[in-house]
Design a protein around this motif. Sequence first.
Motif, short mmCIF file in Angstrom:
data_model
loop_
_atom_site.label_atom_id
_atom_site.label_comp_id
_atom_site.label_asym_id
_atom_site.label_seq_id
_atom_site.Cartn_x
_atom_site.Cartn_y
_atom_site.Cartn_z
N GLN A 1 5.93 1.52 9.94
CA GLN A 1 4.58 1.92 10.29
C GLN A 1 4.62 3.37 10.79
N ARG B 1 3.15 10.29 -0.91
CA ARG B 1 3.54 8.89 -0.79
C ARG B 1 3.99 8.40 -2.15
N GLY C 1 0.46 4.52 4.69
CA GLY C 1 0.80 3.19 4.21
C GLY C 1 2.28 2.91 4.38
N SER C 2 2.64 1.69 4.76
CA SER C 2 4.05 1.34 4.96
C SER C 2 4.69 0.75 3.71
N ASP C 3 3.91 0.67 2.62
CA ASP C 3 4.41 0.07 1.40
C ASP C 3 5.12 1.07 0.50
N SER C 4 5.32 2.31 0.98
CA SER C 4 5.95 3.34 0.16
C SER C 4 6.68 4.33 1.05
N SER D 1 10.11 3.32 3.31
CA SER D 1 9.08 2.29 3.19
C SER D 1 9.35 1.18 4.19
N GLY D 2 8.30 0.47 4.58
CA GLY D 2 8.44 -0.62 5.53
C GLY D 2 8.26 -0.22 6.97
N SER E 1 7.22 5.79 -4.47
CA SER E 1 8.30 4.81 -4.51
C SER E 1 9.17 5.07 -5.73
N PHE F 1 1.70 7.41 -5.28
CA PHE F 1 0.47 6.75 -4.85
C PHE F 1 -0.54 7.74 -4.25
#
Length: 262
Positions: free
Chosen positions: A60, A77, A22-25, A57-58, A79, A5
């Motif tokens: 903060q 970043r 970002g916490s999504d990766s 991930s997940g 996944s 990302f």
Amino acid sequence: MFDIFEIRQERGVLGSEQKALGSDSLALIWVRFGQTSYRVAGQTMQLRKNDLLLIPSGLQAAELQGAGSIRESVVVRFSPADSATVRLLPILARRAPLRWVTHMPELLLEKLLYIVDQWSARDRYFSIMCAALLTELMVTISREYDEGEKAPSSIHHIEVMKRYIDNHYRGKITKLELGACIGVSPNYAASLFRKVTGMTISDYVHRRRMKTALYMLRHSQLTVQDISEHLGYSDPSYFNRIFKRITGKLPSDAIAERSDRE
């Protein structure tokens, strides 16, 4: 393989504001120079030169910035593209952040900068190339982590051998010489060097030479042949091949960069 990302280099003096991730990766941070701090899930983690930080991930996370702090780091970043990647690389399944010091900074730097270059250039199929390079990088990191902490004596031996190479890299360096400088057999010296640094002695010598070559190509008026001979290569075409393999560019590309600044 991975979905990537963001890849960025952070350089210079830190400002007064936090820089959130970002916490999504997942996020991989490597500090090349200086020091910095990250706040991850309420925990402050200080990072210094050659520190790696893997944030699941997940969570903060944000880089804590303050006036006067200087650092250079690389942030990736990403996944996993599928569950098989996580199964094959257990380090990716961690739920807590992981911080450790790498003892193969030269190898990681080369791999990371190549990924940064590919991401920035955005040539055709760059995303596939970056994913493949990141996979190779994560395998290298996982192998080092799985082996655990190295004995202080081993780290000392590696530092002594690196200093010897730094002082003699323009000439031929053998495992016999390196073994003698740390008081062990040549084969043990070669095996230890590769185990800790991830490179053979020859690979490390070539990389040390190419670091000097890149600087000279950019900042001197010497020809490629002059620099090749200065660094111990009698065949300029061989020098060109080694330079391209290690830096990802041709000597002529570096000379063009020299011209751009004049």
